[in-house]
Design a protein around this motif. Structure first.
Motif, PDB file in Angstrom:
ATOM      1  N   SER A 139      30.273  41.281  41.932  1.00  0.00           N
ATOM      2  CA  SER A 139      29.674  42.465  41.524  1.00  0.00           C
ATOM      3  C   SER A 139      29.829  43.914  41.984  1.00  0.00           C
ATOM      4  O   SER A 139      29.904  44.816  41.378  1.00  0.00           O
ATOM      5  N   ASP A 140      30.192  43.803  43.375  1.00  0.00           N
ATOM      6  CA  ASP A 140      30.480  44.828  44.085  1.00  0.00           C
ATOM      7  C   ASP A 140      31.585  45.777  43.412  1.00  0.00           C
ATOM      8  O   ASP A 140      31.715  46.814  43.458  1.00  0.00           O
ATOM      9  N   ALA A 141      32.593  44.794  42.989  1.00  0.00           N
ATOM     10  CA  ALA A 141      33.887  45.546  42.679  1.00  0.00           C
ATOM     11  C   ALA A 141      33.459  46.170  41.257  1.00  0.00           C
ATOM     12  O   ALA A 141      34.183  47.168  40.816  1.00  0.00           O
ATOM     13  N   ILE A 142      32.573  45.941  40.208  1.00  0.00           N
ATOM     14  CA  ILE A 142      32.018  46.639  39.309  1.00  0.00           C
ATOM     15  C   ILE A 142      31.689  47.910  39.786  1.00  0.00           C
ATOM     16  O   ILE A 142      31.681  49.112  39.192  1.00  0.00           O
ATOM     17  N   ALA A 143      30.501  47.998  40.756  1.00  0.00           N
ATOM     18  CA  ALA A 143      29.789  49.065  41.022  1.00  0.00           C
ATOM     19  C   ALA A 143      30.627  50.112  41.710  1.00  0.00           C
ATOM     20  O   ALA A 143      30.471  51.292  41.816  1.00  0.00           O
ATOM     21  N   ARG A 144      31.806  49.640  42.454  1.00  0.00           N
ATOM     22  CA  ARG A 144      32.746  50.546  43.447  1.00  0.00           C
ATOM     23  C   ARG A 144      34.206  50.601  43.149  1.00  0.00           C
ATOM     24  O   ARG A 144      34.657  51.691  43.434  1.00  0.00           O
ATOM     25  N   GLY A 145      34.460  49.838  42.111  1.00  0.00           N
ATOM     26  CA  GLY A 145      35.797  50.098  41.710  1.00  0.00           C
ATOM     27  C   GLY A 145      35.968  50.778  40.356  1.00  0.00           C
ATOM     28  O   GLY A 145      34.965  51.174  39.465  1.00  0.00           O
ATOM     29  N   ALA A 146      37.296  50.980  40.078  1.00  0.00           N
ATOM     30  CA  ALA A 146      37.566  51.550  38.707  1.00  0.00           C
ATOM     31  C   ALA A 146      37.082  50.869  37.620  1.00  0.00           C
ATOM     32  O   ALA A 146      36.604  51.723  36.642  1.00  0.00           O
ATOM     33  N   ILE A 147      36.923  49.640  37.706  1.00  0.00           N
ATOM     34  CA  ILE A 147      36.447  48.826  36.344  1.00  0.00           C
ATOM     35  C   ILE A 147      35.070  49.561  36.017  1.00  0.00           C
ATOM     36  O   ILE A 147      34.711  49.277  34.800  1.00  0.00           O
ATOM     37  N   GLY A 148      34.288  49.861  37.072  1.00  0.00           N
ATOM     38  CA  GLY A 148      32.849  50.344  36.843  1.00  0.00           C
ATOM     39  C   GLY A 148      32.941  51.591  35.937  1.00  0.00           C
ATOM     40  O   GLY A 148      31.896  52.207  35.450  1.00  0.00           O
ATOM     41  N   LEU A 149      33.865  52.201  36.055  1.00  0.00           N
ATOM     42  CA  LEU A 149      34.213  53.654  35.405  1.00  0.00           C
ATOM     43  C   LEU A 149      34.546  53.363  33.811  1.00  0.00           C
ATOM     44  O   LEU A 149      34.685  54.584  33.335  1.00  0.00           O
ATOM     45  N   LEU A 150      34.674  52.278  33.630  1.00  0.00           N
ATOM     46  CA  LEU A 150      35.395  52.180  32.151  1.00  0.00           C
ATOM     47  C   LEU A 150      34.443  51.578  31.268  1.00  0.00           C
ATOM     48  O   LEU A 150      33.459  50.915  31.379  1.00  0.00           O
ATOM     49  N   PRO A 151      34.447  51.996  29.907  1.00  0.00           N
ATOM     50  CA  PRO A 151      33.597  51.670  29.067  1.00  0.00           C
ATOM     51  C   PRO A 151      33.792  50.069  28.617  1.00  0.00           C
ATOM     52  O   PRO A 151      35.131  49.512  28.994  1.00  0.00           O
ATOM     53  N   TRP A 152      33.038  49.505  28.125  1.00  0.00           N
ATOM     54  CA  TRP A 152      33.238  47.900  27.860  1.00  0.00           C
ATOM     55  C   TRP A 152      34.470  47.680  27.016  1.00  0.00           C
ATOM     56  O   TRP A 152      35.313  46.692  27.215  1.00  0.00           O
ATOM     57  N   GLU A 153      34.842  48.509  25.763  1.00  0.00           N
ATOM     58  CA  GLU A 153      35.922  48.151  25.231  1.00  0.00           C
ATOM     59  C   GLU A 153      37.177  48.087  25.747  1.00  0.00           C
ATOM     60  O   GLU A 153      38.015  47.307  25.789  1.00  0.00           O
ATOM     61  N   HIS A 154      37.310  49.023  26.946  1.00  0.00           N
ATOM     62  CA  HIS A 154      38.398  48.922  27.779  1.00  0.00           C
ATOM     63  C   HIS A 154      38.595  47.704  28.692  1.00  0.00           C
ATOM     64  O   HIS A 154      39.570  47.123  28.850  1.00  0.00           O
ATOM     65  N   ILE A 155      37.340  47.120  28.803  1.00  0.00           N
ATOM     66  CA  ILE A 155      37.326  45.870  29.875  1.00  0.00           C
ATOM     67  C   ILE A 155      37.976  44.975  28.834  1.00  0.00           C
ATOM     68  O   ILE A 155      38.550  43.853  29.534  1.00  0.00           O
ATOM     69  N   THR A 156      37.343  44.717  27.888  1.00  0.00           N
ATOM     70  CA  THR A 156      37.750  43.488  26.768  1.00  0.00           C
ATOM     71  C   THR A 156      39.420  43.663  26.711  1.00  0.00           C
ATOM     72  O   THR A 156      39.921  42.718  26.677  1.00  0.00           O
ATOM     73  N   VAL A 157      39.857  44.966  26.551  1.00  0.00           N
ATOM     74  CA  VAL A 157      41.283  44.891  26.402  1.00  0.00           C
ATOM     75  C   VAL A 157      42.077  44.213  27.651  1.00  0.00           C
ATOM     76  O   VAL A 157      43.071  43.700  27.694  1.00  0.00           O
ATOM     77  N   LEU A 158      41.458  44.628  28.937  1.00  0.00           N
ATOM     78  CA  LEU A 158      42.095  44.160  30.390  1.00  0.00           C
ATOM     79  C   LEU A 158      41.720  42.565  30.205  1.00  0.00           C
ATOM     80  O   LEU A 158      42.771  41.936  30.584  1.00  0.00           O
ATOM     81  N   LEU A 159      40.745  41.996  29.722  1.00  0.00           N
ATOM     82  CA  LEU A 159      40.624  40.643  29.704  1.00  0.00           C
ATOM     83  C   LEU A 159      41.463  39.871  28.828  1.00  0.00           C
ATOM     84  O   LEU A 159      42.061  38.992  29.116  1.00  0.00           O
ATOM     85  N   ASP A 160      41.717  40.512  27.764  1.00  0.00           N
ATOM     86  CA  ASP A 160      42.510  39.996  26.665  1.00  0.00           C
ATOM     87  C   ASP A 160      44.015  39.826  26.922  1.00  0.00           C
ATOM     88  O   ASP A 160      44.702  38.864  26.608  1.00  0.00           O
ATOM     89  N   ARG A 161      44.375  40.863  27.497  1.00  0.00           N
ATOM     90  CA  ARG A 161      45.672  41.160  27.737  1.00  0.00           C
ATOM     91  C   ARG A 161      46.516  40.937  29.077  1.00  0.00           C
ATOM     92  O   ARG A 161      47.753  40.903  29.280  1.00  0.00           O
ATOM     93  N   LEU A 162      45.791  40.806  30.122  1.00  0.00           N
ATOM     94  CA  LEU A 162      46.175  40.539  31.517  1.00  0.00           C
ATOM     95  C   LEU A 162      45.466  39.279  32.142  1.00  0.00           C
ATOM     96  O   LEU A 162      44.134  39.069  31.766  1.00  0.00           O
ATOM     97  N   ASP A 163      46.265  38.480  32.906  1.00  0.00           N
ATOM     98  CA  ASP A 163      45.543  37.120  33.429  1.00  0.00           C
ATOM     99  C   ASP A 163      45.324  37.176  34.808  1.00  0.00           C
ATOM    100  O   ASP A 163      44.845  36.445  35.397  1.00  0.00           O
ATOM    101  N   THR A 164      45.690  38.436  35.604  1.00  0.00           N
ATOM    102  CA  THR A 164      45.231  38.428  36.935  1.00  0.00           C
ATOM    103  C   THR A 164      44.555  39.562  37.441  1.00  0.00           C
ATOM    104  O   THR A 164      44.288  40.621  36.778  1.00  0.00           O
ATOM    105  N   ARG A 165      43.627  39.532  38.453  1.00  0.00           N
ATOM    106  CA  ARG A 165      42.614  40.611  38.780  1.00  0.00           C
ATOM    107  C   ARG A 165      43.250  41.691  39.240  1.00  0.00           C
ATOM    108  O   ARG A 165      43.031  42.749  38.989  1.00  0.00           O
ATOM    109  N   GLU A 166      44.610  41.430  39.973  1.00  0.00           N
ATOM    110  CA  GLU A 166      45.478  42.514  40.475  1.00  0.00           C
ATOM    111  C   GLU A 166      45.881  43.337  39.432  1.00  0.00           C
ATOM    112  O   GLU A 166      45.652  44.588  39.344  1.00  0.00           O
TER     113      GLU A 166
END
Length: 179
Positions: free
Chosen positions: A101-128
């Motif tokens: 959960s620290d990646a969410i609080a401290r990383g760029a992912i925490g600055l994105l709205p949920w809809e952006h995150i679902t795009v990342l989850l649906d279209r990319l397979d790696t954390r990197e």
């Protein structure tokens, strides 16, 4: 004859312009920090929900029916926007993709709205890849549609996919030779 009344010009106190400019910037920055903090908290709710779904699925064998039931119950109790069964399944995927959960609080992912995150989850397979595109979306202020377009049209990604596909038996019409 019409009389017009004029108000005397307001006398600006010495140093007021600089004071007000500082105040205006402080208010803008405060609102932005408050919105970002609220977003992180909401994302952590989604992440914890996903993490607990993973745990309960392992312990009790919950499947996709749980997502449907959660969606119905949240809508009934909170009239919350979102929380569709697909959103609940994305929450699980979110916790799998970012297990810390620290990646969410401290990383760029925490600055994105949920809809952006679902795009990342649906279209990319790696954390990197997800982290890289999250950072790009934050830096450039991309909408979800722009983020999806950038992912789908990145030349390096398409080349890699093409090379991988050619190694697969039957990919692009090529057959692997038997030794």
């Amino acid at each position: 004859m019409t009389m017009t009344t004029t108000h005397p010009a307001a006398v600006e106190p010495v140093g007021y312009t600089e004071f007000y400019e500082t105040l205006r910037n402080r208010l803008r920055e405060g609102r932005l920090r408050a919105a970002q903090a609220a977003n992180v908290e909401l994302l952590l709710v989604y992440w914890r929900t996903g993490k607990e779904l993973i745990e309960h699925d392992g312990k009790f064998g919950w499947g996709t029916k749980a997502a449907e039931r959660i969606s119905e119950d949240v809508h009934r109790d909170f009239t919350a926007k979102g929380w569709t069964p697909a959103d609940v399944l994305h929450m699980r995927q979110f916790a799998e993709a970012w297990p810390d959960s620290d990646a969410i609080a401290r990383g760029a992912i925490g600055l994105l709205p949920w809809e952006h995150i679902t795009v990342l989850l649906d279209r990319l397979d790696t954390r990197e890849g997800r982290d890289r595109y999250a950072a790009k979306a934050v830096k450039h202020g991309w909408s979800p549609a722009t983020l999806a377009h950038a992912i789908e049209h990145e030349p390096r990604r398409r080349l890699t996919e093409c090379l991988v596909d050619r190694r697969v038996v039957g990919g692009h019409g090529f057959e692997m030779q038997s030794a």
